[in-house]
Structures are given as C-alpha cells and as structure tokens.
Design an enzyme around this catalytic site. Structure first.
Site, PDB file in Angstrom:
ATOM      1  N   CYS A 136       0.875  -1.176   0.000  1.00 12.42           N
ATOM      2  CA  CYS A 136       0.000   0.000   0.000  1.00 12.42           C
ATOM      3  C   CYS A 136       0.904   1.215   0.000  1.00 12.42           C
ATOM      4  O   CYS A 136       1.525   1.532   1.005  1.00 12.42           O
ATOM      5  CB  CYS A 136      -0.916   0.002   1.224  1.00 12.42           C
ATOM      6  SG  CYS A 136      -1.968   1.467   1.343  1.00 12.42           S
ATOM      7  N   GLU A 164      -3.605   0.948  -6.020  1.00  7.49           N
ATOM      8  CA  GLU A 164      -2.654  -0.085  -6.425  1.00  7.49           C
ATOM      9  C   GLU A 164      -2.472   0.034  -7.943  1.00  7.49           C
ATOM     10  O   GLU A 164      -3.318   0.607  -8.637  1.00  7.49           O
ATOM     11  CB  GLU A 164      -3.147  -1.487  -6.067  1.00  7.49           C
ATOM     12  CG  GLU A 164      -3.114  -1.816  -4.584  1.00  7.49           C
ATOM     13  CD  GLU A 164      -1.708  -1.929  -4.008  1.00  7.49           C
ATOM     14  OE1 GLU A 164      -0.721  -1.703  -4.766  1.00  7.49           O
ATOM     15  OE2 GLU A 164      -1.579  -2.218  -2.820  1.00  7.49           O
TER      16      GLU A 164
END
Length: 226
Positions: A2, A104
C-alpha cells in the site's frame, strides 16, 4: 503493498466515526497521501483514543538516520511480530490509519495502470498499522518524531486481480483490542491479520496516472477513466 491512499473526509467525520473526542490539528481533504508525508493516525495515549498527524514510514527507535523510514511504509503481516524494525511496536504501539480509499497499480503489458479502491459511499475505513517514536534530525529539525507503517496481508479474491497484497483493514469490533497497548497476546493479534473477508467491499476504478506523482494531490486523482 500500500503505497498511496486518500483521506478526503472532513476531520469532524473522522472523529465521529472513530470515537475520538478532539483533535488539535487542522485537516484538508487529501487525494494522494504519499510516503514521508504526514497523515492522521489513531492510537492510545493516556488511556484515551488520540488522533495526530504522524509521518508515514516507520523509523525504528534504534535507527541512526530517518531515511530508513522510506523503506518502512508497509509491514508484512506474516513477519511483523518478529522483524526487528516492527516487533516492539507490534507489541505495544498498534494504531489505525483512517482512509477512504487507496491505490494499487495493475500490470498491463509494459505499463502499470493505477486503480483506486474505495467504498460506494466513500466512507472512511481503518487501515491497521504500527507507530514508533524516534529522536533525531529530519530536514534540519531535531526532536522526537512519531512515524507509522501500514500492515499488509494477502489480497482477497476481489483485489487479487489487481495486486497480490492489500492493506490490513479492521472492522469496528476489532478496534479496541488492536489499539489496547496492554493487550499482548501475540496469537490473538496475529489471528486478526487476515485478508478482508468481504469480497464486495470495494469499488475499483481505473484512474489517471496523475496519482503517480506525489506532487499531484487533487480530486482529479480519483476520477475514473475509460
């Protein structure tokens, strides 16, 4: 992993949702929070939930230089209890990082397409993390700095098509135990580190490559494309 997330919600909404009484800082909506930047983090201090802006990228208390923090933005849930950089914080300094979306990048041939994960109503959710305190100098200022990392785990079926990892997201029923610095049962804590069970939790939008640069921090970062 992340590596970028959003917190577009107003501070009063965050305080209400996470049952924090007050905050002594101002917050403006953020669309592209990046490593080494400050972001609100919730942790226990003086027996109460506290929220404060901490530096993203955990700097271990024993570190000689702050630069190590840029490599510590995430902690793998599988090894977080044992890794020297994180094990002390995992035992006593667990935290929650409020977010209302994260990014992402999906590999498409030789390119990477940024994708934005968020709830349909853009309500904030809790990213599980750890925080640490380090005494040293950053950009000419010497003091006790507080920093944090976000724990990651395997992706669930919904998110696996984009990336094989996802941030650890905790439900409200887990917050008290996770934040409690007196709770040290490693087995129970480790059992909380699981991929999100709800496979329909997120809406996932392909977004502009503007998010690739931390300099871009506007609503355009989250606008779906295509």
């Amino acid at each position: 992993m992340c590596g970028r997330y959003t917190l577009r919600s107003r501070l009063n909404r965050i305080l209400d949702q996470f049952a924090v009484e007050t905050a002594d800082f101002e917050w403006t909506p953020r669309y592209n929070i990046a490593p080494t930047q400050n972001a609100p983090v919730i942790y226990m201090e003086g027996g109460e939930r506290t929220i404060a802006p901490l530096r993203w990228g955990l700097i271990p208390s024993w570190a000689k230089e702050a630069s190590i923090g840029a490599r510590m933005i995430n902690a793998r849930g599988e090894t977080v209890a044992e890794k020297p950089a994180f094990r002390a914080a995992f035992k006593r300094r667990r935290c929650l990082a409020p977010a209302d979306g994260y990014y992402e990048w999906k590999k498409e041939g030789t390119k990477k397409q940024p994708c934005f994960f968020h709830l349909a109503d853009d309500q904030p959710f809790a990213l599980a993390g750890l925080w640490e305190e380090w005494n040293g100098e950053i950009k000419g200022e010497t003091k006790r700095w507080r920093s944090f990392t976000i724990i990651t785990t395997d992706a669930n079926p919904q998110t696996a098509a984009i990336h094989d990892r996802m941030p650890l997201i905790l439900g409200e029923s887990q917050w008290d135990l996770w934040l409690d610095p007196e709770f040290e049962d490693k087995t129970q804590l480790q059992a909380m580190i699981q991929p999100l069970a709800d496979d329909d939790f997120f809406e996932i939008d392909a977004v502009s490559t503007q998010v690739n640069s931390p300099k871009n921090d506007s609503a355009e970062c989250v606008v779906p494309i295509g």
